[in-house]
Design a protein around this motif. Sequence first.
Motif, PDB file in Angstrom:
ATOM      1  N   PRO A 158      36.890  43.814  44.651  1.00  0.00           N
ATOM      2  CA  PRO A 158      37.494  43.177  43.480  1.00  0.00           C
ATOM      3  C   PRO A 158      37.825  41.702  43.670  1.00  0.00           C
ATOM      4  O   PRO A 158      38.325  41.071  42.729  1.00  0.00           O
ATOM      5  N   THR A 159      37.594  41.131  44.863  1.00  0.00           N
ATOM      6  CA  THR A 159      38.049  39.751  45.076  1.00  0.00           C
ATOM      7  C   THR A 159      36.964  38.722  44.758  1.00  0.00           C
ATOM      8  O   THR A 159      35.790  39.062  44.594  1.00  0.00           O
ATOM      9  N   HIS A 160      37.383  37.450  44.685  1.00  0.00           N
ATOM     10  CA  HIS A 160      36.502  36.353  44.264  1.00  0.00           C
ATOM     11  C   HIS A 160      35.268  36.209  45.162  1.00  0.00           C
ATOM     12  O   HIS A 160      34.262  35.655  44.747  1.00  0.00           O
ATOM     13  N   ASP A 161      35.376  36.670  46.425  1.00  0.00           N
ATOM     14  CA  ASP A 161      34.250  36.527  47.354  1.00  0.00           C
ATOM     15  C   ASP A 161      33.257  37.689  47.221  1.00  0.00           C
ATOM     16  O   ASP A 161      32.290  37.764  47.973  1.00  0.00           O
ATOM     17  N   ASP A 162      33.484  38.587  46.302  1.00  0.00           N
ATOM     18  CA  ASP A 162      32.581  39.721  46.077  1.00  0.00           C
ATOM     19  C   ASP A 162      31.606  39.370  44.962  1.00  0.00           C
ATOM     20  O   ASP A 162      31.914  39.514  43.784  1.00  0.00           O
ATOM     21  N   VAL A 188      32.970  53.833  53.701  1.00  0.00           N
ATOM     22  CA  VAL A 188      32.551  53.885  52.299  1.00  0.00           C
ATOM     23  C   VAL A 188      31.025  53.785  52.220  1.00  0.00           C
ATOM     24  O   VAL A 188      30.364  54.543  51.494  1.00  0.00           O
ATOM     25  N   ASN A 227      43.514  47.121  36.674  1.00  0.00           N
ATOM     26  CA  ASN A 227      43.732  45.752  36.178  1.00  0.00           C
ATOM     27  C   ASN A 227      42.386  45.011  36.070  1.00  0.00           C
ATOM     28  O   ASN A 227      41.342  45.547  36.439  1.00  0.00           O
ATOM     29  N   PRO A 228      42.405  43.780  35.534  1.00  0.00           N
ATOM     30  CA  PRO A 228      41.136  43.058  35.343  1.00  0.00           C
ATOM     31  C   PRO A 228      40.315  42.884  36.633  1.00  0.00           C
ATOM     32  O   PRO A 228      39.081  42.980  36.600  1.00  0.00           O
ATOM     33  N   ALA A 229      40.983  42.645  37.781  1.00  0.00           N
ATOM     34  CA  ALA A 229      40.243  42.457  39.038  1.00  0.00           C
ATOM     35  C   ALA A 229      39.491  43.741  39.395  1.00  0.00           C
ATOM     36  O   ALA A 229      38.319  43.707  39.797  1.00  0.00           O
ATOM     37  N   ARG A 230      40.167  44.882  39.232  1.00  0.00           N
ATOM     38  CA  ARG A 230      39.489  46.144  39.556  1.00  0.00           C
ATOM     39  C   ARG A 230      38.381  46.444  38.540  1.00  0.00           C
ATOM     40  O   ARG A 230      37.347  47.007  38.903  1.00  0.00           O
ATOM     41  N   VAL A 280      34.825  58.162  48.535  1.00  0.00           N
ATOM     42  CA  VAL A 280      35.953  57.660  49.335  1.00  0.00           C
ATOM     43  C   VAL A 280      36.952  56.845  48.508  1.00  0.00           C
ATOM     44  O   VAL A 280      38.157  56.946  48.687  1.00  0.00           O
ATOM     45  N   SER A 281      36.443  56.013  47.590  1.00  0.00           N
ATOM     46  CA  SER A 281      37.338  55.168  46.799  1.00  0.00           C
ATOM     47  C   SER A 281      36.800  55.095  45.365  1.00  0.00           C
ATOM     48  O   SER A 281      35.665  55.505  45.114  1.00  0.00           O
TER      49      SER A 281
END
Lengths: 248, 248
Positions: free
Chosen positions: A76-80, A154, A114-117, A134-135
Motif C-alpha cells: 500500500p505504500t508510495h514505493d509500491d 506471502v 482506507n484509501p492506501a489499502r 496469508v493477507s
Amino acid sequence: MSEKIVTAAVLVIGDEILSGRTKDRNIGYIAEYLAGIGVDLREARVVPDVEEEIVAALNALRARYDYVFTTGGIGPTHDDITADAVAKAFGLPIDEDPRALALMRERYKGGELNPARRRMARMPVGAALVDNPVSPPPGFRVGNVIVMAGVPAVMQAMLDTAAKSIDTGTKMTVATIDAGAIPEGRYAEALGAIAAGDRETIIGSYPSYADGTFRNQIVVRGRDPARVEATRAAVEAMLADIRDARSR
Amino acid sequence: MSEKIVTAAVLVIGDEILSGRTKDRNIGYIAEYLAGIGVDLREARVVPDVEEEIVAALNALRARYDYVFTTGGIGPTHDDITADAVAKAFGLPIDEDPRALALMRERYKGGELNPARRRMARMPVGAALVDNPVSPPPGFRVGNVIVMAGVPAVMQAMLDTAAKSIDTGTKMTVATIDAGAIPEGRYAEALGAIAAGDRETIIGSYPSYADGTFRNQIVVRGRDPARVEATRAAVEAMLADIRDARSR
C-alpha cells in the motif's frame, strides 16, 4: 520420448535487495519450486523501484519466456509501483478491480479499508486474481506475467495458487554425485569428455569451500531419465578410476 | 554538497542458481559491500552457462553501468565458460595470460598444473589480474567488467582486491525506523506525503512476516545526511502521531 519444455523468468522488484538491506530468498525458492513442477527457470533479474526499469525488464522477459514471475512492489505504500508498471508494459489501463475490492472488503474489518489499502485493489484491467491466503490483498496475473508479493511467506502462498493455472513441461531428472575432496582440476578433463559425449544431458561441477578445503559435487540433469542414469554411471566410473589411481 | 554517483550491476553466471540447486549468496553480499564503499548497485541478473546469454547480458550491463561484477564460471571444468564469453563480449582474443600462469606455477605443486587447470590462466588479452588469496587461479578485470569466482569465500576475497582499483562515489546515508506492528496500510498515506516532499531522499517501507504477524521497517536513504536526518525525524513524528491516536 516426447519432451516438452516450458520456460520462465523471475523479476525481483525492490530497492531493498539492491541496497543490500534485504537478502533475496525468492529467486532460490522459485527456482526450486519451478524445477519441481517441470518449468525451467532461464533467467532472473533484480531491478529497483523505478517504473521505466520495471517496464523494460518485464517487456524483455515476457517476450522471451513462457512465464514471468514478479516479486515485490504490490503493497500500500508510495514505493509500491508494480501494478502500474505491469499495466504500462502491457499497454493496459489500470483500475480498481471489483473482485479484488470485494475480497478486501470481506477481509479488512471496520474502517481498515482506507484509501492506501484500496490502492492494492488496483490492477491492469482484465487481470486474473491470484489468491493470497496469508493477507487480504490478492496477487494477479496478466497474460504470462504473474505478480506476487515480496514477503517470502506471502509470495510462497501465492506461488502455490498461481502454479495451478500454468502449463508445465517434462521434469528434469537430476543425479548428484559427490566427488568429495577430489579437486575439480583432477577430474575436469575426463568430465569434459563425458559431457561432450551427450549434449542432451547437462553436467555441472560445483565446488564449495569450508574450513580451508574445497569439496565438489557433480550434477547431471536431463529430461530423459535413461540418459541421465547412463551419464551418472559414467561419472561414477570416472571418479572411481581417479580414486583407484590415487590409492595405488 | 557535491555528490558523486558511481553505479554497478552484478551478473551471476550459473545453471546451479537457476535450477534451484544452489541458493545465491553473492548478490546480497556484493550489494551490501558496494553500498559500504559508495557504489550504487542498480541491477542484478542471473543467467545460465550459455555463451550467448552471458555475452548479451554483459554487453547490456557494461554499456549501462560504471562497473559490472560477474560471479561464477571461471573454474577448470567444461561448464566454466565465463572467460570466453567476456572475451567475445569485448571482441578481444583470449589467450593464456603469462602472469596468471606464473602465479599458478608457483601455487600448484609437482604435476598438479595439468591442462584443465592451465585453462584457468586463459583470459581476454589485456586483462588485469584480480588476486585470489584463497585458491591458485586469479580473477581478472577487462575494462569495467570484474570477473570473480562463484564460491562465496573466493568471490569475497577477490572483491576485496578488486574494490581497491575502482572509483567510488558519495556513500548513501541510511536511517532505519522500526514501525513495529503498525500496519503499512495505516501509515502509507502519511508516508507518501513525506516522500513526495523530498524527491532526493528515497523512502522504502519493508514488511516482514513471522508467526502470523507483519512487522514493518521504514528505510530512508540519500546522499545528503542532513536531508536524510530531516526525513527520518518527519517519519518518526508521523509514527508517534499514529501511536498517540491509537492510545487515545
